[in-house]
Write an enzyme that holds these catalytic residues in place. Structure first.
Site, PDB file in Angstrom:
ATOM      1  CG  ASN A 133      61.876  45.316  74.084  1.00 25.22           C
ATOM      2  OD1 ASN A 133      62.580  44.322  73.922  1.00 25.22           O
ATOM      3  ND2 ASN A 133      60.588  45.346  73.780  1.00 25.22           N
ATOM      4  CG  ASN A 165      62.305  48.866  65.268  1.00 28.00           C
ATOM      5  OD1 ASN A 165      61.854  49.268  66.355  1.00 28.00           O
ATOM      6  ND2 ASN A 165      61.542  48.241  64.379  1.00 28.00           N
ATOM      7  CG  HIS A 219      58.746  44.155  63.731  1.00 26.43           C
ATOM      8  ND1 HIS A 219      57.791  45.160  63.763  1.00 26.43           N
ATOM      9  CD2 HIS A 219      58.150  43.070  63.171  1.00 26.43           C
ATOM     10  CE1 HIS A 219      56.673  44.709  63.222  1.00 26.43           C
ATOM     11  NE2 HIS A 219      56.856  43.447  62.866  1.00 26.43           N
ATOM     12  CD  GLU A 233      59.736  31.150  74.631  1.00 21.92           C
ATOM     13  OE1 GLU A 233      59.904  30.857  73.422  1.00 21.92           O
ATOM     14  OE2 GLU A 233      58.995  30.508  75.384  1.00 21.92           O
ATOM     15  CD  GLU A 240      59.576  42.171  71.424  1.00 24.70           C
ATOM     16  OE1 GLU A 240      59.753  43.369  71.656  1.00 24.70           O
ATOM     17  OE2 GLU A 240      58.440  41.672  71.300  1.00 24.70           O
TER      18      GLU A 240
HETATM   19  C1  GAR Z   1      57.363  45.392  71.849  1.00 22.68           C
HETATM   20  O1  GAR Z   1      56.744  44.157  71.633  1.00 22.68           O
HETATM   21  C2  GAR Z   1      58.044  45.859  70.573  1.00 22.68           C
HETATM   22  O2  GAR Z   1      58.614  44.831  69.832  1.00 22.68           O
HETATM   23  C3  GAR Z   1      56.890  46.453  69.826  1.00 22.68           C
HETATM   24  O3  GAR Z   1      56.153  47.153  70.817  1.00 22.68           O
HETATM   25  C4  GAR Z   1      56.316  46.489  72.088  1.00 22.68           C
HETATM   26  C5  GAR Z   1      56.782  47.510  73.088  1.00 22.68           C
HETATM   27  O4  GAR Z   1      56.918  46.968  74.376  1.00 22.68           O
HETATM   28  N1  GAR Z   1      57.344  47.295  68.764  1.00 22.68           N
HETATM   29  C6  GAR Z   1      56.771  47.329  67.564  1.00 22.68           C
HETATM   30  O5  GAR Z   1      55.752  46.758  67.299  1.00 22.68           O
HETATM   31  C7  GAR Z   1      57.489  48.224  66.549  1.00 22.68           C
HETATM   32  N2  GAR Z   1      57.001  47.940  65.232  1.00 22.68           N
HETATM   33  P1  GAR Z   1      57.788  47.687  75.493  1.00 22.68           P
HETATM   34  O6  GAR Z   1      57.374  49.150  75.544  1.00 22.68           O
HETATM   35  O7  GAR Z   1      57.413  46.969  76.762  1.00 22.68           O
HETATM   36  O8  GAR Z   1      59.249  47.511  75.163  1.00 22.68           O
END
Ligand code: GAR
Length: 193
Positions: A14, A104, A106, A175, A177
């Protein structure tokens, strides 16, 4: 131009989506720090590869975590805090000082599969176990209620036959995030919110 801090705990895909969007030059903001609550996560490498300063503040067993984080952010005159896969619950003064300035992402359609204990793959496991046909992702403001702040953007993603938590996690990222998080950052920085 807003000074942005991105907080991470893992792979940082992200964070990468925000960096890629910023490279288009249309966001009136700059990432001034990437902060991880864990050492050696891949997100730190992504930041370094893009010449973004990094900071590790270990959260485990550290009662001063929120204080140390707040003082780091104030020192850098951070205007907006983006939690991008940051798997730590913020508490204390930071929530007051940065009220409506922390967002944030989620990996579900809040209010489903959210709150304490719902993070990462666990969210997708819960969605598959429940048997929902549609899930998605949400970008929201952060307040003292876990995943309870005002919703900014949501995007739905269909569940498919044969999905595993890992497959679903990837599809929700691709799709939803990686699109809505940069979009929310852009809206805030460019005054569209
Ligand atoms: C992502 O899917 C994010 O939405 C989730 O952790 C992952 C991190 O991926 N966050 C949560 O669950 C927060 N409650 P990333 O390090 O590759 O961005």
């Amino acid at each position: 131009m807003l000074n942005i801090a991105v907080l991470v705990s893992g792979s940082g895909s992200n964070l990468q989506a925000i960096i890629d969007e910023m490279k288009k030059g249309e966001i009136n903001g700059k990432i001034v720090t990437v902060v991880s609550n864990k050492p050696d996560v891949y997100a730190l490498k992504r930041a370094e590869d893009n010449n973004i300063p990094t900071k590790v503040i270990v959260s485990k067993g550290n009662n001063d975590f929120d204080k140390e984080l707040l003082s780091h952010l104030k020192e850098l005159k951070v205007d907006l805090i983006v939690l991008a896969g940051f798997l730590c619950i913020l508490k204390g003064d930071i929530l007051k000082e940065y009220s409506n300035k922390i967002i944030n992402v989620h990996p579900s359609l809040i209010p489903s599969f959210c709150g304490d204990g719902f993070y990462g793959l666990k969210v997708h496991e819960a969605a598959l176990n429940y048997g929902v046909k549609v899930t998605g992702a949400t970008v929201h403001f952060v307040n003292e209620i876990t995943d309870g702040g005002k919703i900014i953007i949501q995007k739905a993603v269909y569940i498919k036959e044969g999905d595993t938590p890992e497959i679903l996690q990837r599809r929700v990222m691709e799709e939803a995030e990686w699109k809505i998080l940069p979009q929310a950052v852009k809206m805030i920085c460019n005054g569209g919110l």
